[in-house]
Design an enzyme around this catalytic site. Structure first.
Site, mmCIF file in Angstrom:
data_model
loop_
_atom_site.group_PDB
_atom_site.id
_atom_site.type_symbol
_atom_site.label_atom_id
_atom_site.label_comp_id
_atom_site.label_asym_id
_atom_site.label_seq_id
_atom_site.Cartn_x
_atom_site.Cartn_y
_atom_site.Cartn_z
ATOM 1 N N GLU A 1 -0.440 -3.780 -1.609
ATOM 2 C CA GLU A 1 0.187 -2.936 -0.592
ATOM 3 C C GLU A 1 -0.529 -3.045 0.755
ATOM 4 O OE1 GLU A 1 2.721 -2.250 -1.963
ATOM 5 O OE2 GLU A 1 2.430 -1.501 -4.003
ATOM 6 N N ASP B 1 6.778 -9.823 0.945
ATOM 7 C CA ASP B 1 6.906 -9.810 -0.510
ATOM 8 C C ASP B 1 7.699 -11.050 -0.880
ATOM 9 O OD1 ASP B 1 5.673 -7.537 -1.420
ATOM 10 O OD2 ASP B 1 7.402 -6.259 -1.040
#
Lengths: 259, 548
Positions: B203, B368
């Site tokens: 993250e 991502d």
């Protein structure tokens, strides 16, 4: 009805998955339910559910005299003990150690949770006959070590759910919390001390010097600060791929409240 | 004459470098006691839509001698899932099943719109290629494919936190942070035979001091979000366009906000183009129950099959009003978007070159991986086209962190500030009213794990098995995925259940250890399910654990 004959695997399947009509017929047979030929899947399912519910309810009642039912209850327990990879029990409500934990959420909010042992709970109960339990948050000063400032104080009930959020007055600052007893005169006796936290920044910092590392020499040199204003015309926080992902899933902003 | 031409000369002599990074991660989901498990499909979908398509574009570029460079971070949890035999077998079956579905679709769409029929044929072709790559070429070992392109020098593979633990929440537990990093390093070594040079922090979550742990494990670089530099202890002179080094001697790259916006903004980003494929319209939901049942979850719960016939058309339009997807139109959109992206990057680099003294601008664009292909179907084609169109560029090159660092002579020293790439830029996504209840439990078992690792210095073989399994349960429950899912509201029950499962398994194992009554059957069961990091032992949680 012989519980021994229950096909444990089939019953397990029933509890977790949607069984096929054939599996359902087998389960029903094992449970001793009489099925009509023309019953559809929904109808069989309803009959099986009803029967299982009846068995579970019966086994929960005190029926020592009826040995069959005791056997049944035991077997059902055994069934429950057979684990499935997606089966879980509820978690303990509390643990046997004192804890007051601060977790920064962002530059201005902190999450606090606490836990105390049964022994401490009893002790606190005695102590709080004429006083309150409170959480006090202190902001530590970096310039003056002695100058600690109380910033927040909230009274709690002993049985209150052990967590809350606090709004903090300043980013990039160090805070510590205490859970303690406050008497009617306002005298505060700390009972549990939290970890210390430093909140993230939400403002730029200024300095006159820059440090540079010369890789080949392995040396650090100091240079005067050089501003490149064109480089900082950026948004406060760039959009993250996570944000987009969550937006797609109708992510709604979370609200914090300090109760 | 001097000013303009010289400036132009300086600008021309400096090529900007683009560091494209794809972070590939999925939570560790393994239910070997089920023949079909809905959440295991996440891996199968990502393999079909992202990981294998990436390998296909690498092959295509290599075949045509087109140079390409990018960084891929493979999370250890994902690598471990890639290596599980039962998941490999399940994926093989999943592909065969989908191929069967496309064959039915080819017949079924014969009398429908010819574009739908062509799409059905296209999907069948794609799936057959996927099967060929997965089963024949790499013998079900997808890690081998990434290793191949890494060894050939096209991609730099890096690691990420062991189970994607959100490290700022464990800063009180140095042992837990070390365990997340150590398990990542050991897993990388196991599969790639080398020490990882860099790490993508799960993250993108960083707090001051985390760099020390990375330095202890010989990780040379990591990444932070833009405002990690904006609010750094000493604001970097070159903004996010040059790396910095922390006082603990780890290099840090920061995310370029412009590139993220261009590719992935919901408002202006390319994936929202009306010509691109609509993610939410899938035959898994469209076809009648009897027909689609063998291809969705056996419970009858509808889910995506990946066979989609519609395009975005208009973002405001309801799903049933969407028009048919046209592959040719989408390909044109990809070409246009790549031209636009390169044009914007070139202009950005020209501007930066003029203000960056003698230094080359470095533009860091992390995403991502699953956004390419899974969410944005044309994403892998966009990447392929990007490398094809950019190879002639006078202004920019694609590069990887190690190459950039090799050329660095002088670097600014400072600490970045605490940050993440989640909504709001800090920890709000992973700590809010929807998920905060989990931390009391996770911290508790983390503390107990450390205590156990410090107490059991010479365990018996059986005790060691229990302790290793306790370690796996702690690491798995720390994954950032569970609180993330609780926040986004997708598969909340699954996430809650996973947290409860791991904590209960830990407590059960701890009881066995304390009572000295080890139930081998239950222990074996937990080992079978939570079968991650088979090569690592619990001592990574001990306070006196020494690195290497």
């Amino acid at each position: 009805m012989e519980v021994k004959e229950l096909d444990k695997r089939l019953l397990d399947t029933f509890k977790v998955d949607e069984p096929t009509i054939q599996e359902l017929r087998n389960i029903a047979k094992n449970l001793g339910i009489k099925l009509k030929r023309n019953m559809n899947k929904k109808e069989i399912l309803r009959a099986v559910r009803k029967e299982i519910k009846r068995i579970e309810e019966s086994s929960n009642q005190r029926v020592e005299k009826v040995s069959d039912y005791t056997k049944l209850a035991k077997n059902l327990q055994n069934l429950q003990k057979l684990p499935k990879s997606n089966e879980s029990k509820e978690l303990p409500q509390k643990y046997e150690r004192e804890k007051l934990k601060l977790m920064p959420v962002n530059p201005n909010w902190v999450y606090v949770y606490w836990n105390f042992s049964e022994k401490s709970r009893k002790k606190l109960k005695k102590l709080t006959k004429n006083s309150n339990i409170a959480i006090r948050i202190i902001k530590k000063s970096t310039e003056d070590l002695g100058a600690e400032k109380k910033v927040i104080e909230t009274d709690l009930k002993l049985d209150q759910n052990g967590n809350t959020y606090f709004h903090l007055p300043q980013d990039n600052s160090t805070y510590i919390a205490f859970l303690g007893v406050k008497d009617k005169k306002g005298e505060f006796t700390p009972f549990i001390e939290s970890n210390e936290i430093t909140t993230p920044s939400s403002s730029m910092k200024s300095s006159d010097k820059e440090e540079w590392f010369l890789i080949e020499d392995g040396k650090i040199i100091k240079e005067d600060k050089k501003e490149e204003p064109g480089l900082w015309n950026i948004e406060k926080h760039s959009v993250s791929s996570e944000t987009i992902f969550t937006n797609k899933r109708k992510f709604s902003d979370t609200n914090f409240g300090s109760d | 004459m001097i000013p303009i031409l010289e400036v132009i000369e300086i600008i021309r002599s400096k090529k900007g470098k683009i560091l494209l990074l794809l972070h590939a991660h999925l939570p560790y989901i393994h239910h070997p006691d089920f023949e079909n498990f809905m959440e295991e499909r996440w891996l199968f979908e990502a393999l079909t839509e992202t990981y294998i398509p990436l390998i296909k574009i690498f092959k295509s570029l290599e075949k045509d001698n087109v140079p390409f460079k990018l960084t891929i971070s493979l999370s250890p949890a994902l690598i471990e899932m890639f290596s599980l035999n039962d998941l490999k077998e399940k994926y093989h079956k999943y592909l065969l099943n989908l191929i069967e579905l496309t064959e039915k679709e080819i017949i079924r769409t014969k009398d429908e719109d010819p574009r739908t029929h062509r799409l059905a044929q296209h999907y069948r072709q794609e799936l057959i290629e996927d099967l060929d790559i997965f089963s024949e070429e790499y013998n079900q070992d997808i890690i081998k494919a990434f290793k191949e392109f890494k060894d050939k020098g096209y991609i730099e593979v890096i690691t990420s936190n062991g189970t994607h633990g959100y490290l700022p929440f464990y800063r009180e537990y140095p042992e837990a942070i070390r365990a997340q990093i150590k398990s990542a390093v050991l897993t990388f070594k196991k599969y790639f035979g080398k020490h990882p040079k860099g790490m993508w922090l799960a993250e993108c979550a960083y707090f001051k001091g985390l760099d020390k742990y990375l330095s202890d494990e010989d990780i040379r670089y990591f990444f932070v979000n833009t405002h990690g530099f904006t609010y750094a202890d000493n604001k970097p002179r070159y903004g996010v366009y040059r790396p910095i080094i922390t006082p603990n001697k780890v290099f840090v790259f920061a995310r370029d906000p412009e590139s993220s916006e261009q590719i992935w903004s919901s408002e202006v980003g390319y994936p929202g183009d009306p010509r691109y494929r609509e993610f939410y319209r899938d035959i898994g939901f469209d076809r009648e129950e009897d027909y689609i049942k063998p291809y969705i979850d056996p419970s009858g719960t509808r889910c995506n099959t990946g066979i989609k016939y519609h395009r975005i058309t208009d973002k405001l339009l309801s799903l049933d009003k969407k028009e048919i997807y046209d592959l040719r139109e989408a390909r044109n959109a990809v070409k246009e978007h790549v031209r636009d992206f390169l044009c914007k990057k070139t202009s950005q680099i020209k501007k930066l070159s003029a203000i960056l003294d003698e230094e080359e601008p470095i533009i860091v664009a992390p995403f991502d991986a699953e956004l390419f292909g899974h969410w944005w179907y044309e994403g892998p084609k966009f990447l392929e086209e990007l490398f094809r169109q950019s190879c002639e560029s006078e202004y920019l090159d694609f590069s990887v962190p190690t190459e950039v660092l090799q050329a660095i002579k002088k670097v600014q020293v400072t600490y970045p500030d605490e940050s993440s790439w989640g909504a709001g830029g800090y920890h709000d996504v992973w700590l809010n009213g929807k998920n905060d209840w989990i931390y009391k439990h996770i911290h508790e078992i983390t503390e107990r794990m450390i205590e156990k690792a410090n107490t059991f210095k010479c365990p018996s073989n059986l005790q060691k098995r229990v302790l290793n399994q306790m370690m796996r349960e702690v690491l798995l429950v720390q994954a950032s995925d569970w609180p993330f899912i609780m926040t986004t509201g997708t598969t909340i029950e699954y996430a809650k259940n996973r947290v409860k499962c791991h904590i209960n398994r830990f407590l059960d194992l701890e009881k066995m250890l304390e009572k000295q009554e080890i139930n081998d059957k239950r222990l074996s069961f937990y080992e079978w399910i939570d079968n991650i990091f088979r090569n690592i032992d619990y001592t990574i949680f001990s306070s006196d654990y020494r690195t290497n």
